[in-house]
Design a protein around this motif. Structure first.
Motif, PDB file in Angstrom:
ATOM      1  N   ASP A 287      75.549  16.930  43.619  1.00 11.11           N
ATOM      2  CA  ASP A 287      76.099  16.472  44.907  1.00 11.11           C
ATOM      3  C   ASP A 287      76.034  17.574  45.957  1.00 11.11           C
ATOM      4  O   ASP A 287      75.685  17.323  47.128  1.00 11.11           O
ATOM      5  CB  ASP A 287      77.554  16.021  44.739  1.00 11.11           C
ATOM      6  N   ASP A 288      76.393  18.796  45.564  1.00 16.03           N
ATOM      7  CA  ASP A 288      76.347  19.918  46.516  1.00 16.03           C
ATOM      8  C   ASP A 288      74.914  20.154  46.998  1.00 16.03           C
ATOM      9  O   ASP A 288      74.678  20.427  48.181  1.00 16.03           O
ATOM     10  CB  ASP A 288      76.894  21.180  45.853  1.00 16.03           C
ATOM     11  N   LEU A 289      73.966  20.054  46.094  1.00 15.95           N
ATOM     12  CA  LEU A 289      72.569  20.245  46.455  1.00 15.95           C
ATOM     13  C   LEU A 289      72.095  19.148  47.407  1.00 15.95           C
ATOM     14  O   LEU A 289      71.398  19.413  48.387  1.00 15.95           O
ATOM     15  CB  LEU A 289      71.716  20.261  45.180  1.00 15.95           C
ATOM     16  N   ALA A 290      72.500  17.901  47.125  1.00 15.17           N
ATOM     17  CA  ALA A 290      72.122  16.782  47.995  1.00 15.17           C
ATOM     18  C   ALA A 290      72.701  16.951  49.393  1.00 15.17           C
ATOM     19  O   ALA A 290      72.022  16.700  50.402  1.00 15.17           O
ATOM     20  CB  ALA A 290      72.603  15.469  47.380  1.00 15.17           C
ATOM     21  N   GLU A 291      73.930  17.402  49.475  1.00 18.51           N
ATOM     22  CA  GLU A 291      74.548  17.616  50.789  1.00 18.51           C
ATOM     23  C   GLU A 291      73.826  18.719  51.552  1.00 18.51           C
ATOM     24  O   GLU A 291      73.607  18.614  52.765  1.00 18.51           O
ATOM     25  CB  GLU A 291      76.022  17.978  50.605  1.00 18.51           C
ATOM     26  N   LEU A 293      70.713  19.537  51.339  1.00 20.91           N
ATOM     27  CA  LEU A 293      69.377  19.086  51.738  1.00 20.91           C
ATOM     28  C   LEU A 293      69.411  17.819  52.590  1.00 20.91           C
ATOM     29  O   LEU A 293      68.362  17.274  52.927  1.00 20.91           O
ATOM     30  CB  LEU A 293      68.523  18.843  50.484  1.00 20.91           C
ATOM     31  N   LYS A 294      70.625  17.334  52.910  1.00 18.07           N
ATOM     32  CA  LYS A 294      70.799  16.115  53.707  1.00 18.07           C
ATOM     33  C   LYS A 294      70.150  14.909  53.024  1.00 18.07           C
ATOM     34  O   LYS A 294      69.472  14.083  53.649  1.00 18.07           O
ATOM     35  CB  LYS A 294      70.238  16.292  55.121  1.00 18.07           C
ATOM     36  N   ILE A 295      70.377  14.827  51.735  1.00 19.63           N
ATOM     37  CA  ILE A 295      69.889  13.706  50.920  1.00 19.63           C
ATOM     38  C   ILE A 295      71.072  12.803  50.594  1.00 19.63           C
ATOM     39  O   ILE A 295      72.166  13.287  50.316  1.00 19.63           O
ATOM     40  CB  ILE A 295      69.217  14.232  49.638  1.00 19.63           C
ATOM     41  N   GLU A 296      70.848  11.514  50.639  1.00 19.95           N
ATOM     42  CA  GLU A 296      71.920  10.552  50.397  1.00 19.95           C
ATOM     43  C   GLU A 296      72.008  10.230  48.905  1.00 19.95           C
ATOM     44  O   GLU A 296      71.081   9.681  48.314  1.00 19.95           O
ATOM     45  CB  GLU A 296      71.651   9.268  51.182  1.00 19.95           C
ATOM     46  N   LYS A 297      73.133  10.634  48.314  1.00 22.12           N
ATOM     47  CA  LYS A 297      73.396  10.202  46.937  1.00 22.12           C
ATOM     48  C   LYS A 297      73.723   8.713  46.971  1.00 22.12           C
ATOM     49  O   LYS A 297      74.581   8.280  47.740  1.00 22.12           O
ATOM     50  CB  LYS A 297      74.560  10.981  46.344  1.00 22.12           C
ATOM     51  N   ILE A 298      73.038   7.944  46.139  1.00 20.94           N
ATOM     52  CA  ILE A 298      73.285   6.500  46.128  1.00 20.94           C
ATOM     53  C   ILE A 298      74.370   6.147  45.125  1.00 20.94           C
ATOM     54  O   ILE A 298      75.381   5.549  45.480  1.00 20.94           O
ATOM     55  CB  ILE A 298      71.982   5.730  45.813  1.00 20.94           C
ATOM     56  N   LYS A 299      74.195   6.571  43.881  1.00 14.17           N
ATOM     57  CA  LYS A 299      75.208   6.251  42.873  1.00 14.17           C
ATOM     58  C   LYS A 299      74.873   6.960  41.573  1.00 14.17           C
ATOM     59  O   LYS A 299      73.787   7.526  41.408  1.00 14.17           O
ATOM     60  CB  LYS A 299      75.284   4.740  42.636  1.00 14.17           C
ATOM     61  N   THR A 300      75.816   6.933  40.660  1.00 13.56           N
ATOM     62  CA  THR A 300      75.587   7.350  39.282  1.00 13.56           C
ATOM     63  C   THR A 300      75.866   6.153  38.388  1.00 13.56           C
ATOM     64  O   THR A 300      76.783   5.373  38.654  1.00 13.56           O
ATOM     65  CB  THR A 300      76.507   8.511  38.882  1.00 13.56           C
ATOM     66  N   ALA A 307      69.342   8.993  44.015  1.00 13.78           N
ATOM     67  CA  ALA A 307      69.472   9.501  45.384  1.00 13.78           C
ATOM     68  C   ALA A 307      68.253   9.066  46.187  1.00 13.78           C
ATOM     69  O   ALA A 307      67.226   8.674  45.631  1.00 13.78           O
ATOM     70  CB  ALA A 307      69.598  11.019  45.382  1.00 13.78           C
ATOM     71  N   ALA A 308      68.377   9.152  47.516  1.00 15.04           N
ATOM     72  CA  ALA A 308      67.273   8.774  48.398  1.00 15.04           C
ATOM     73  C   ALA A 308      67.218   9.728  49.575  1.00 15.04           C
ATOM     74  O   ALA A 308      68.246  10.140  50.116  1.00 15.04           O
ATOM     75  CB  ALA A 308      67.443   7.344  48.892  1.00 15.04           C
ATOM     76  N   SER A 309      66.020  10.078  49.987  1.00 10.02           N
ATOM     77  CA  SER A 309      65.799  10.957  51.127  1.00 10.02           C
ATOM     78  C   SER A 309      64.993  10.207  52.182  1.00 10.02           C
ATOM     79  O   SER A 309      63.994   9.568  51.864  1.00 10.02           O
ATOM     80  CB  SER A 309      65.043  12.215  50.675  1.00 10.02           C
ATOM     81  N   GLY A 310      65.451  10.310  53.447  1.00  7.49           N
ATOM     82  CA  GLY A 310      64.789   9.590  54.525  1.00  7.49           C
ATOM     83  C   GLY A 310      65.660   8.521  55.134  1.00  7.49           C
ATOM     84  O   GLY A 310      65.302   7.913  56.136  1.00  7.49           O
ATOM     85  N   LEU A 311      66.834   8.304  54.540  1.00  7.05           N
ATOM     86  CA  LEU A 311      67.771   7.330  55.113  1.00  7.05           C
ATOM     87  C   LEU A 311      68.514   7.962  56.282  1.00  7.05           C
ATOM     88  O   LEU A 311      68.706   7.334  57.319  1.00  7.05           O
ATOM     89  CB  LEU A 311      68.762   6.858  54.051  1.00  7.05           C
ATOM     90  N   VAL A 312      68.954   9.196  56.107  1.00  2.30           N
ATOM     91  CA  VAL A 312      69.646   9.929  57.170  1.00  2.30           C
ATOM     92  C   VAL A 312      69.268  11.404  57.084  1.00  2.30           C
ATOM     93  O   VAL A 312      69.185  11.967  56.002  1.00  2.30           O
ATOM     94  CB  VAL A 312      71.187   9.804  57.053  1.00  2.30           C
ATOM     95  N   GLY A 313      68.974  12.007  58.197  1.00  2.00           N
ATOM     96  CA  GLY A 313      68.935  13.456  58.287  1.00  2.00           C
ATOM     97  C   GLY A 313      67.680  14.187  57.861  1.00  2.00           C
ATOM     98  O   GLY A 313      67.493  15.335  58.230  1.00  2.00           O
TER      99      GLY A 313
END
Length: 428
Positions: A287-291, A293-300, A307-313
């Motif tokens: 989670d810290d790494l995703a935050e 890199l501005k990556i959106e954690k979707i769920k566990t 996770a997904a990248s490109g939705l925000v930021g």
């Protein structure tokens, strides 16, 4: 008696709060809300009216009009101007009671003095004015109980001094006027006591309301913070404004699926509490790494992470951000594994393409993504190898200039058929 009730106790005579800090808070707020502007207006208006009464002097006591004007304009005007000027200074908050006492005493000094040098009719009329003014202290000057009592006592002393030196009224008349001044001043003190009691009650109510609003805002902030851990900020705002389903299309997003290899066997021999503790420790690193890199954690889901990248930021470098996320996750698993004897691995799959993202349903909202891109990323993870990042041709093509890949060749992917895939080895 509760601590709150003790703090709100008031002095039986003055009505002030026993708690000095609470009294100071009340005085500061009361001055700003009910005293400063009102007294500035009332002192200005009453000064103009009082000075205009010079015409009254000429009409009522023409015999002493010159001397009356000298007293009215020579004594009252400069003091009234000084008090009015004081109301525009910072010192007024501290000197308000003294300033109002000076203003009130100056008015009664003038009318009692003019009455003392006037014929009998003028004496009674001007002395009557002093009785009226001593009653109006709480209204015009916002005098408190103590100031009103001092004002009344001072006015009686002025009358007695002028009666003894200038006007010499019969003793019964002097006693009657002095007693009337005291009685009307006492009524003024009672009015001041009641007005201050009401002001203090309103102050306590405002204080309670502010406390409740602070608590409400604190709870709202907690709810907002919790909502933002579940949803992107823009989605959360839309959801608060409209409870309808939210679905947005994205032309290009990089999706990650990761699964902890060996965790199922580990969970069989550990207590549920220890399983959750270790899983939380590892996923918190992700989670810290995703935050970062501005990556959106979707769920566990169990021991799987999505996770997904490109939705925000992340802009148009969403694939690069997800490549860094993948390599960082492998590094963190290595660090995590050093703390425990059990062998654990991480299998990661990436794919890039269009998705639909949003929130559906009415309860237990979760921000999720759908589409063939998501399904393919999941297949990359399930067909991958522990310790490697398994990617599709679409993802590799966007990263080829920055990262090193190892061709895996063509494999048969469940539900997709033959696909050419690659392993992300590292940075160039």
């Amino acid at each position: 008696m509760s601590e709150s009730a003790v703090a709100r106790r008031t002095h039986p005579f003055t009505g002030t709060f026993v708690d000095r800090a609470l009294e100071a808070e009340f005085q500061a707020e009361h001055f700003e809300l009910a005293v400063k502007r009102f007294t500035r207006f009332s002192i200005g208006l009453s000064s103009v009216v009082f000075l205009a009464y010079g015409l009254h002097d000429a009409y009522l006591v023409p015999e002493v009009a010159g001397r009356a004007w000298a007293i009215r304009y020579g004594v009252f005007a400069p003091i009234a101007a000084a008090v009015l000027a004081l109301t525009f200074t910072r010192a007024y908050a501290r000197l308000h009671p003294l300033a109002m006492l000076l203003f009130g005493m100056t008015i009664n000094l003038v009318v009692i003095w003019i009455g003392a040098i006037s014929p009998a009719d003028g004496f009674f009329i001007y002395t009557g004015y002093s009785i009226l003014f001593v009653t109006l202290g709480p209204f015009i000057a916002r005098m408190n109980v103590t100031t009103q009592v001092v004002y009344t006592s001072g006015s009686i002393a002025l009358f007695c001094a002028f009666a003894a030196t200038l006007s010499h009224p019969p003793l019964p008349v002097a006693v009657s006027i002095a007693a009337t001044l005291g009685a009307m001043g006492g009524i003024g003190a009672l009015v001041a006591r009641q007005l201050e009691a009401q002001a203090r009650e309103m102050f306590l109510q405002r204080r309670i309301i502010r406390t409740q609003l602070d608590e409400l805002n604190a709870e709202r902030a907690k709810s907002e913070a919790l909502l933002l851990t579940l949803l992107p900020a823009s989605v959360a705002e839309r959801l608060k404004a409209d409870d309808r389903a939210i679905a947005d299309g994205f032309a290009e997003v990089t999706v990650l699926f990761a699964d902890i290899v060996g965790f199922t066997k580990l969970a069989e021999r550990l207590s549920p509490v220890e399983v959750v503790r270790r899983l939380n420790q590892l996923f918190s690193m992700f989670d810290d790494l995703a935050e970062e890199l501005k990556i959106e954690k979707i769920k566990t889901i169990g021991d799987a992470y999505m996770a997904a990248s490109g939705l925000v930021g992340s802009g148009d470098r969403h694939a690069h951000a997800m490549a860094e996320m993948s390599l960082g996750m492998l590094e963190r698993v290595t660090t995590f594994r050093a703390s425990y004897p059990e062998p654990l691995g991480l299998r990661i799959g990436l794919n890039t393409g269009p998705v639909v993202a949003g929130v559906i349903g009415k309860k237990k909202f979760i921000y999720d993504i759908w589409g063939d891109t998501v399904n393919t990323a999941s297949r990359m993870e399930s067909h991958g190898t522990p310790g490697y990042v398994h990617v599709t041709e679409e993802t590799r093509r966007r990263l080829a200039d920055t990262y090193v890949f190892e061709a895996r060749g063509e494999i048969d992917v469940k539900g997709k058929g033959p696909m050419r895939t690659y392993y992300l080895v590292g940075r160039r």
